[in-house]
Enzyme design. Structure first.
Site, mmCIF file in Angstrom:
data_model
loop_
_atom_site.group_PDB
_atom_site.id
_atom_site.type_symbol
_atom_site.label_atom_id
_atom_site.label_comp_id
_atom_site.label_asym_id
_atom_site.label_seq_id
_atom_site.Cartn_x
_atom_site.Cartn_y
_atom_site.Cartn_z
ATOM 1 C CG HIS A 1 -0.613 -8.175 -17.485
ATOM 2 N ND1 HIS A 1 -0.334 -7.131 -16.662
ATOM 3 C CD2 HIS A 1 -1.555 -7.709 -18.335
ATOM 4 C CE1 HIS A 1 -1.083 -6.080 -16.981
ATOM 5 N NE2 HIS A 1 -1.816 -6.413 -17.998
ATOM 6 C CD GLU B 1 -3.043 -7.431 -21.994
ATOM 7 O OE1 GLU B 1 -1.926 -7.310 -22.502
ATOM 8 O OE2 GLU B 1 -3.470 -6.667 -21.107
ATOM 9 C CG HIS C 1 -0.536 -4.583 -25.288
ATOM 10 N ND1 HIS C 1 0.259 -3.497 -25.017
ATOM 11 C CD2 HIS C 1 -1.373 -4.699 -24.218
ATOM 12 C CE1 HIS C 1 -0.064 -2.983 -23.842
ATOM 13 N NE2 HIS C 1 -1.057 -3.693 -23.331
#
Ligand code: AMP
Length: 235
Positions: free
Chosen positions: A74, A127, A131
């Site tokens: 993930h 992502e 992040h």
């Protein structure tokens, strides 16, 4: 002039805060450990959370284009010791698939976007923006970020551990939560938290906690599992 610029900066900050807040509010995948987004956007984080998803559970209430029978990545998320995390650290470095062209075959296998509502590389782009841009100075740039996440898959893969211990995906069998934790602990030590969906009944994801040198570490006080005492690993 100065006032106008200051007002502009305040307005921009409000827009970012609203976007981040909305993202957190609508994100059901953070069920195991609801954490507040940090509003300082200070990327000098404390540790990583490497999260693996079980597609059989993720796709239960969502329409998926594919449903691998193995855990998929993930994300690799910088985190703070206090349970918060930085997000969207560098909007001037947007995701560019060309930078990871050599990784694409393995990305598609280990880190697939399975949702039919998503187009192209939505997950990777999300992502990275949210992040990956905060992983500096440990991981510099998109290629280093994604390559490291793919490399971790070789050592932090629960799929085989479950298979070797007879914990077969099934819609009818349930497993004792403590047994699941014990099987994982034997392989990975006390370095993870399991998260569930469907009121805690179905194993959904495993969050591995890693120091900035990628050695496993304890996930800390805020790391409580939301899984029931018996859980499924659904097909
Ligand atoms: P994050 O903001 O990093 O916690 O990511 C959450 C978002 O990623 C949510 O919109 C999820 O639906 C989405 N997501 C997580 N895993 C997958 C996956 N394998 N395929 C598609 N979307 C995903």
């Amino acid at each position: 002039m100065r006032t106008a610029r200051a007002l502009g900066l305040v307005a921009a900050a409000l827009v970012v805060a609203a976007v981040v807040g909305a993202d957190a509010a609508r994100d059901p995948t953070r069920s195991s450990r609801p954490r507040e987004l940090d509003k300082t956007y200070d990327a000098d984080f404390d540790y990583f959370v490497y999260t693996m998803t079980w597609p059989g559970t993720f796709c239960e209430e969502k329409h998926c284009t594919k449903e691998p029978r193995y855990f998929t990545v993930h994300g690799l998320w910088p985190n703070y010791e206090n349970g918060k995390w930085p997000a969207f650290c560098n909007s001037s470095y947007p995701f560019d698939e060309n930078e990871i062209e050599d990784l694409l075959p393995v990305m598609n296998e280990r880190w697939p976007d399975v949702l039919s509502s998503h187009e192209g590389d939505w997950l990777w782009s999300h992502e990275w923006d949210k992040h990956g841009t905060c992983a500096k100075p440990v991981l510099n740039g998109e290629h280093e970020y994604f390559a490291k996440a793919l490399e971790l898959y070789d050592i932090l893969n629960p799929t085989e551990v479950f298979a070797q211990n007879g914990m077969i995906p099934s819609n009818t069998r349930t497993y004792d939560r403590d047994q699941v934790i014990s099987v994982l602990t034997k392989s990975f030590g006390d370095t993870f938290v399991i998260g569930c969906q469907e009121s805690g009944k179905d194993l959904f994801q495993i969050e591995f906690c890693l120091q900035k040198n990628f050695q496993g570490r304890n996930c800390g006080k805020s790391a409580n599992s939301n899984c029931s005492s018996r859980i499924r690993i659904p097909n």
